[in-house]
Design a protein around this motif. Structure first.
Motif, PDB file in Angstrom:
ATOM      1  N   UNK A 161       0.843  -1.216   0.000  1.00  0.00           N
ATOM      2  CA  UNK A 161       0.000   0.000   0.000  1.00  0.00           C
ATOM      3  C   UNK A 161       0.868   1.252   0.000  1.00  0.00           C
ATOM      4  N   UNK A 162       0.446   2.254  -0.770  1.00  0.00           N
ATOM      5  CA  UNK A 162       1.246   3.469  -0.901  1.00  0.00           C
ATOM      6  C   UNK A 162       0.575   4.697  -0.290  1.00  0.00           C
ATOM      7  N   UNK A 163      -0.580   4.505   0.336  1.00  0.00           N
ATOM      8  CA  UNK A 163      -1.287   5.662   0.858  1.00  0.00           C
ATOM      9  C   UNK A 163      -0.595   6.252   2.087  1.00  0.00           C
ATOM     10  N   UNK A 164       0.261   5.478   2.765  1.00  0.00           N
ATOM     11  CA  UNK A 164       0.858   5.959   4.004  1.00  0.00           C
ATOM     12  C   UNK A 164       2.153   6.734   3.789  1.00  0.00           C
ATOM     13  N   UNK A 165       2.696   6.732   2.566  1.00  0.00           N
ATOM     14  CA  UNK A 165       3.970   7.414   2.352  1.00  0.00           C
ATOM     15  C   UNK A 165       3.801   8.638   1.441  1.00  0.00           C
ATOM     16  N   UNK A 166       2.599   9.192   1.406  1.00  0.00           N
ATOM     17  CA  UNK A 166       2.335  10.371   0.594  1.00  0.00           C
ATOM     18  C   UNK A 166       1.965  11.532   1.511  1.00  0.00           C
ATOM     19  N   UNK A 167       2.535  12.673   1.236  1.00  0.00           N
ATOM     20  CA  UNK A 167       2.255  13.865   2.049  1.00  0.00           C
ATOM     21  C   UNK A 167       1.344  14.794   1.261  1.00  0.00           C
ATOM     22  N   UNK A 168       0.501  15.501   1.971  1.00  0.00           N
ATOM     23  CA  UNK A 168      -0.417  16.444   1.357  1.00  0.00           C
ATOM     24  C   UNK A 168       0.049  17.863   1.658  1.00  0.00           C
ATOM     25  N   UNK A 169       0.217  18.673   0.628  1.00  0.00           N
ATOM     26  CA  UNK A 169       0.676  20.043   0.869  1.00  0.00           C
ATOM     27  C   UNK A 169      -0.405  20.876   1.546  1.00  0.00           C
ATOM     28  N   UNK A 170      -0.013  22.011   2.021  1.00  0.00           N
ATOM     29  CA  UNK A 170      -0.954  22.913   2.676  1.00  0.00           C
ATOM     30  C   UNK A 170      -1.983  23.401   1.655  1.00  0.00           C
ATOM     31  N   UNK A 171      -3.236  23.404   2.071  1.00  0.00           N
ATOM     32  CA  UNK A 171      -4.303  23.799   1.172  1.00  0.00           C
ATOM     33  C   UNK A 171      -4.760  22.711   0.225  1.00  0.00           C
ATOM     34  N   UNK A 172      -4.361  21.454   0.485  1.00  0.00           N
ATOM     35  CA  UNK A 172      -4.731  20.351  -0.397  1.00  0.00           C
ATOM     36  C   UNK A 172      -6.239  20.149  -0.398  1.00  0.00           C
ATOM     37  N   UNK A 173      -6.791  19.893  -1.570  1.00  0.00           N
ATOM     38  CA  UNK A 173      -8.199  19.553  -1.720  1.00  0.00           C
ATOM     39  C   UNK A 173      -8.303  18.213  -2.421  1.00  0.00           C
ATOM     40  N   UNK A 174      -9.321  17.473  -2.101  1.00  0.00           N
ATOM     41  CA  UNK A 174      -9.546  16.199  -2.772  1.00  0.00           C
ATOM     42  C   UNK A 174      -9.819  16.459  -4.255  1.00  0.00           C
ATOM     43  N   UNK A 175      -9.580  15.481  -5.138  1.00  0.00           N
ATOM     44  CA  UNK A 175      -9.777  15.712  -6.576  1.00  0.00           C
ATOM     45  C   UNK A 175     -11.176  16.182  -6.944  1.00  0.00           C
ATOM     46  N   UNK A 176     -12.206  15.680  -6.256  1.00  0.00           N
ATOM     47  CA  UNK A 176     -13.564  16.112  -6.588  1.00  0.00           C
ATOM     48  C   UNK A 176     -13.787  17.574  -6.220  1.00  0.00           C
ATOM     49  N   UNK A 177     -13.153  18.051  -5.142  1.00  0.00           N
ATOM     50  CA  UNK A 177     -13.279  19.456  -4.754  1.00  0.00           C
ATOM     51  C   UNK A 177     -12.364  20.335  -5.600  1.00  0.00           C
ATOM     52  N   UNK A 178     -11.162  19.840  -5.894  1.00  0.00           N
ATOM     53  CA  UNK A 178     -10.237  20.614  -6.727  1.00  0.00           C
ATOM     54  C   UNK A 178     -10.834  20.835  -8.122  1.00  0.00           C
ATOM     55  N   UNK A 179     -11.593  19.855  -8.591  1.00  0.00           N
ATOM     56  CA  UNK A 179     -12.236  20.000  -9.903  1.00  0.00           C
ATOM     57  C   UNK A 179     -13.167  21.208  -9.930  1.00  0.00           C
ATOM     58  N   UNK A 180     -13.911  21.445  -8.863  1.00  0.00           N
ATOM     59  CA  UNK A 180     -14.836  22.573  -8.835  1.00  0.00           C
ATOM     60  C   UNK A 180     -14.087  23.898  -8.942  1.00  0.00           C
ATOM     61  N   UNK A 181     -12.957  23.984  -8.260  1.00  0.00           N
ATOM     62  CA  UNK A 181     -12.165  25.217  -8.325  1.00  0.00           C
ATOM     63  C   UNK A 181     -11.542  25.380  -9.705  1.00  0.00           C
ATOM     64  N   UNK A 182     -10.982  24.301 -10.240  1.00  0.00           N
ATOM     65  CA  UNK A 182     -10.277  24.395 -11.524  1.00  0.00           C
ATOM     66  C   UNK A 182     -11.220  24.717 -12.675  1.00  0.00           C
ATOM     67  N   UNK A 183     -12.400  24.106 -12.716  1.00  0.00           N
ATOM     68  CA  UNK A 183     -13.322  24.397 -13.812  1.00  0.00           C
ATOM     69  C   UNK A 183     -13.856  25.822 -13.732  1.00  0.00           C
ATOM     70  N   UNK A 184     -14.131  26.308 -12.534  1.00  0.00           N
ATOM     71  CA  UNK A 184     -14.586  27.696 -12.404  1.00  0.00           C
ATOM     72  C   UNK A 184     -13.491  28.662 -12.822  1.00  0.00           C
ATOM     73  N   UNK A 185     -12.252  28.394 -12.416  1.00  0.00           N
ATOM     74  CA  UNK A 185     -11.141  29.252 -12.828  1.00  0.00           C
ATOM     75  C   UNK A 185     -10.918  29.163 -14.332  1.00  0.00           C
ATOM     76  N   UNK A 186     -11.085  27.964 -14.904  1.00  0.00           N
ATOM     77  CA  UNK A 186     -10.894  27.816 -16.342  1.00  0.00           C
ATOM     78  C   UNK A 186     -11.853  28.703 -17.114  1.00  0.00           C
ATOM     79  N   UNK A 187     -13.103  28.748 -16.699  1.00  0.00           N
ATOM     80  CA  UNK A 187     -14.071  29.568 -17.417  1.00  0.00           C
ATOM     81  C   UNK A 187     -13.904  31.046 -17.126  1.00  0.00           C
ATOM     82  N   UNK A 188     -13.454  31.390 -15.945  1.00  0.00           N
ATOM     83  CA  UNK A 188     -13.183  32.804 -15.673  1.00  0.00           C
ATOM     84  C   UNK A 188     -12.048  33.326 -16.546  1.00  0.00           C
ATOM     85  N   UNK A 189     -10.989  32.525 -16.714  1.00  0.00           N
ATOM     86  CA  UNK A 189      -9.879  32.946 -17.563  1.00  0.00           C
ATOM     87  C   UNK A 189     -10.259  32.911 -19.043  1.00  0.00           C
ATOM     88  N   UNK A 190     -11.119  31.975 -19.445  1.00  0.00           N
ATOM     89  CA  UNK A 190     -11.602  31.969 -20.822  1.00  0.00           C
ATOM     90  C   UNK A 190     -12.356  33.252 -21.136  1.00  0.00           C
TER      91      UNK A 190
END
Length: 470
Positions: free
Chosen positions: A149-178
């Motif tokens: 298992x590799x889940x125990x040797x991974x570190x999360x940076x400050x401000x980390x969001x899960x992929x499902x939450x990061x997607x909401x931020x990234x898609x909104x930013x993508x359309x704002x920049x478009x």
């Protein structure tokens, strides 16, 4: 002074500017969505009306730069030769849908130019990650090649969001920049928090147990329950009437004041239930009883997702745009009620921040659905996680990819006619196309004409109106 495109120095061109008279009850005027304009170097100019865009295209002074949303590029003008007043963006973040409004603002008066409703795929991402984790967990426990298992040797940076939450931020930013590439965006207004009346009355931030006391503590609980139960009576589903807070299991029979034991009820249902156990009150409606007991323990998943991403979205916008203004959901609601604007995601985005009145709203909304860009995997797995079939290693066939926006003109046969929509390619050259009227299968690639490359989103145009509230 008048310019070559018909602009004047005192107003933005091409947008009808008639202010409704609120004293006589006149409603906000609706108008067609504008057309975005680029100069000959690709720099954004002031949006124009569809009629003027058709005239420019007909006279050969402009070419189509993008199909959806419609963008034209002038062939004989630059930004230095044009009057550019600028536009502003309003963003209403949500868990499933995010509303984005493009508008002009002058002396507190807002005129809506274009409306986008962005549908996220965070739920699909969560489900896929859950399935992947189950596959990997199953393979580790079976009698197979051992994988540590590799889940125990991974570190999360400050401000980390899960992929499902990061997607909401990234898609909104993508359309704002478009939109910043297609229109001269000067300011972005974003709804940062729902509202915190306790902190507002205190005149400063509160922490810890300070939130547990004070005259407004019940108000916070009430707003939570209204959001959880959809602002409707839990027993009869009535909306738009005064709602009381009811104990599902009555206090006189041992019920507690825990939030999971509270629901919203209209006055007649509250009086009729009195101190009866909920099982006796709803013994004639077993399905309703099961739903209420299940929902009483259900968390506010959508509200948690929005609260987790609002701050990250604000920081991302602040880093990308020179002027970003945060507002509360309470002010958005107040603006909407004061201007007589219906509640939708896009109209909420139009009402974010400080404003005096709304004089124009777009009649149609561009619904943008995040569909993804395909997958890296070239196999399909069975229910045990083992590969069952293999996909071709190339994605392009006969110059087309799945997801491209195209128009098929079929001269004869059962499928004769003109069909416009997103296509699904096949190695045989027989493509499928999904239009607004449904799926049409088996059209030869020679009948297609490319309109726009796949960009990971699906587009539909609908009239402005209420949709899902999250």
């Amino acid at each position: 002074m008048e310019h070559a495109r018909g602009e004047t120095d005192d107003a933005s061109p091409g947008i009808d500017g008639v202010t409704p008279d609120r004293e006589v009850g006149e409603r906000v005027r609706e108008g067609h969505p504008v057309v975005f304009v680029l100069d000959k170097h690709g720099h954004p100019l002031q949006p124009t009306s569809p009629a003027r865009a058709r005239e420019l295209l007909k006279n050969g002074r402009a070419v189509v730069a993008r199909h959806t949303p419609f963008v034209i590029r002038l062939k004989d003008r630059t930004a230095d030769q044009s009057q550019v007043d600028g536009v502003e963006l309003g963003i209403d973040p949500g868990s499933k849908h995010t509303g984005i409004a493009v508008f002009t603002a002058k002396d507190g008066e807002r005129r809506g130019l274009y409306a986008f409703e962005l549908t996220h795929r965070g739920g699909a991402i969560r489900d896929k990650l859950t399935a992947r984790a189950a596959y990997r967990r199953g393979r580790r426990t079976r009698n197979l090649r051992h994988r540590e298992p590799r889940f125990s040797n991974r570190t999360r940076p400050k401000g980390w969001l899960s992929p499902s939450l990061r997607h909401r931020v990234d898609t909104t930013m993508s359309w704002a920049t478009r939109l910043a590439r297609w229109a001269p965006v000067r300011t972005v207004h974003v709804e940062l928090v729902a509202f915190d009346t306790h902190a507002m009355s205190n005149g400063g931030p509160l922490e810890g147990a300070e939130y547990q006391h004070g005259t407004l503590h019940g108000t916070e609980v009430r707003e939570y329950l209204l959001a959880k139960w959809g602002r409707a009576c839990a027993y009869c589903g009535t909306t738009g009437v005064p709602l009381n807070i009811d104990h599902i299991h009555p206090r006189s029979r041992g019920g507690s004041n825990r939030i999971s034991n509270l629901c919203t009820a209209c006055v007649p249902c509250n009086e009729k239930k009195s101190n009866q156990p909920v099982e006796d009150f709803l013994k004639q409606s077993p399905r309703l009883l099961a739903r209420i007991l299940a929902q009483a323990k259900a968390p506010l998943r959508d509200a948690a997702a929005v609260n987790a991403t609002r701050r990250a979205l604000w920081h991302a916008l602040d880093a990308a745009f020179p002027s970003v203004r945060a507002a509360s959901g309470g002010r958005t609601k107040w603006n909407r009620q004061r201007t007589g604007t219906p509640k939708t995601h896009t109209l909420d985005a139009l009402c974010v921040g400080e404003l005096d009145t709304v004089t124009r709203t777009p009649a149609r909304v561009l619904a943008v659905t995040a569909t993804g860009r395909g997958t890296y995997t070239r196999t399909r797995s069975d229910k045990y996680g083992f590969p069952r079939l293999r996909l071709p290693r190339q994605k392009t066939f006969f110059g087309y990819q799945t997801g491209d926006l195209a128009r098929a003109i079929v001269p004869t046969g059962k499928k004769a006619g003109t069909h416009t929509g997103r296509i699904a390619v096949r190695a045989t050259g027989s493509f499928n196309i999904r239009t607004a009227h449904g799926l049409i299968q088996g059209i030869r690639h020679t009948h297609f004409r490319l309109l726009q490359r796949a960009d990971g989103y699906g587009y539909t145009i609908r009239s402005e109106g209420p949709t899902d509230a999250t």
